[in-house]
Design an enzyme around this catalytic site. Structure first.
Site, short mmCIF file in Angstrom:
data_model
loop_
_atom_site.label_atom_id
_atom_site.label_comp_id
_atom_site.label_asym_id
_atom_site.label_seq_id
_atom_site.Cartn_x
_atom_site.Cartn_y
_atom_site.Cartn_z
CE1 TYR A 39 66.82 62.88 17.55
CE2 TYR A 39 65.63 61.79 15.79
CZ TYR A 39 66.81 62.24 16.32
OH TYR A 39 67.99 62.06 15.63
CG HIS A 70 71.33 59.14 19.47
ND1 HIS A 70 70.04 59.57 19.68
CD2 HIS A 70 71.83 59.96 18.53
CE1 HIS A 70 69.79 60.62 18.91
NE2 HIS A 70 70.86 60.89 18.21
CB SER A 128 72.90 67.92 10.03
OG SER A 128 72.19 67.95 11.23
CG LEU A 155 69.30 69.60 3.50
CD1 LEU A 155 67.79 69.78 3.50
CD2 LEU A 155 69.86 69.75 2.09
N GLY A 156 73.14 71.05 6.24
CA GLY A 156 73.88 72.04 7.02
C GLY A 156 73.05 72.74 8.06
N GLY A 185 70.16 73.79 7.85
CA GLY A 185 69.36 74.85 7.25
C GLY A 185 70.13 75.76 6.31
#
Length: 338
Positions: free
Chosen positions: A60, A130, A209, A211-212, A214
């Site tokens: 990141y 990862h 993810s 929350l899809g 966004g």
């Protein structure tokens, strides 16, 4: 909505963590003064709210996220569970022979030393591969991770997006504490065997993810609300957008019935999948952090859960962005992240 943030255990013998963690992928543009202040304010608020699981990765930025998280937890490390990930080679720009995914034992050993230095800690609590390196037997990678456990550099081992046979083989070398896969109302392929296998083996599940990307926050209403890498994701493409907006509207409708935010419904749906599930929504903003943590107080009825369960099969667009479309931009929909 306020509620006490309860705890859950990751894996049969894994760490006890807050029921909702904090993903730190959004902090990847720089390690400058403003980013450091925002990261510190967010982490301070998260700890005060009861969040104990903080998730980052060396890629990141690269490296910025680990650096900022390390600075933010300084003096407050205490009982926090710090998770990071490795396996995406960091020197591809300077070394043309670097492998895009690297699970070699020698890379495992060098990667952890870099992460410990950036985080400013003497060990990490949860260390994930990862992505699985198809050129290296998983037994070799996990064997090297086992050595790190024995050396005290890591406490627990995790894998992200492994296949079922790979997960079983890895677990045979050393217990895997956590599985980090994408999982949300919009993305449910983890349920095709992986969830059952993780539970058979006693492995905790950490959805990224949740929350899809966004869609499930209620803050995406047009393509103007999305930019950068997110806009290039198949689920935000022009030919998929209206269909997915309609599906996101179902989540918003359930939220309106309860009097909460759509993102809280999305997280409550995941929390209801089992006591071994600990989602890690990401954000840069304290207000969204508070909203996410508030999901622990949301209760969904059987009828509402049933309506939400029908959504994933109708989502337009593949869940993964193609490698050739990846860039260095920060996530565009703040408050989402991993």
């Amino acid at each position: 909505m306020t509620a006490t943030l309860t705890t859950r255990r990751l894996g049969a013998d894994g760490p006890q963590v807050s029921a909702i963690g904090l993903g730190f992928m959004s902090f990847r543009t720089s390690a400058g003064v403003e980013d450091e202040k925002q990261a510190r304010d967010l982490v301070d608020a998260a700890i005060d709210l009861g969040v104990t699981l903080f998730d980052t990765a060396d890629v990141y930025g690269p490296e910025f996220s680990e650096t900022l998280l390390g600075r933010a937890i300084r003096g407050r490390r205490g009982s926090l569970t710090i998770a990071t990930k490795f396996g995406n080679a960091l020197d591809r720009d300077t070394n043309p022979n670097a492998r895009p995914i690297d699970g070699r034992p020698e890379y495992v050993r060098s990667a952890i030393d870099g992460s410990l230095r950036r985080l400013g800690v003497d060990h990490v609590d949860l260390y994930y591969l990862h992505r699985v390196d198809p050129a290296v037997p998983i037994e070799d990678t996990v064997g090297a991770l086992k050595e790190l456990v024995e050396a005290g550099k890591i406490r627990h081992i995790g894998l992200s997006e492994p296949g079922p046979e790979t997960l079983r083989r890895a677990h045979a070398v050393h217990p895997i504490a956590a599985l980090q896969n994408e999982w949300s109302i919009f993305t449910r392929d983890i349920e095709d065997g992986i969830v059952d296998l993780a539970r058979e083996l006693g492995i905790g599940i950490v959805p990224y993810s949740p929350l899809g990307r966004g869609w499930l926050t209620g803050r995406v209403r047009s393509r103007d609300d999305v930019s950068g890498v997110q806009l290039r994701h198949p689920r935000f493409a022009a030919d998929a957008f209206e269909d997915n907006l309609t599906l996101a509207g179902t989540v918003a409708a359930v939220a309106a019935e309860i009097g909460v935010q759509p993102g809280q419904v999305a997280l409550a749906w995941l929390l209801a999948r089992g006591e071994d599930v600990v989602p890690i929504p990401g954000t840069r903003h304290v207000e969204y952090l508070r909203e996410n943590v508030g999901a622990v107080g949301v209760e969904l009825t059987a009828e509402q859960l049933g309506r939400l369960d029908t959504i994933a099969s109708r989502v337009a667009g593949h869940r993964s962005i193609r490698p050739e479309n990846l860039g260095t931009e920060a996530p565009a929909v703040q408050g989402v992240g991993r």
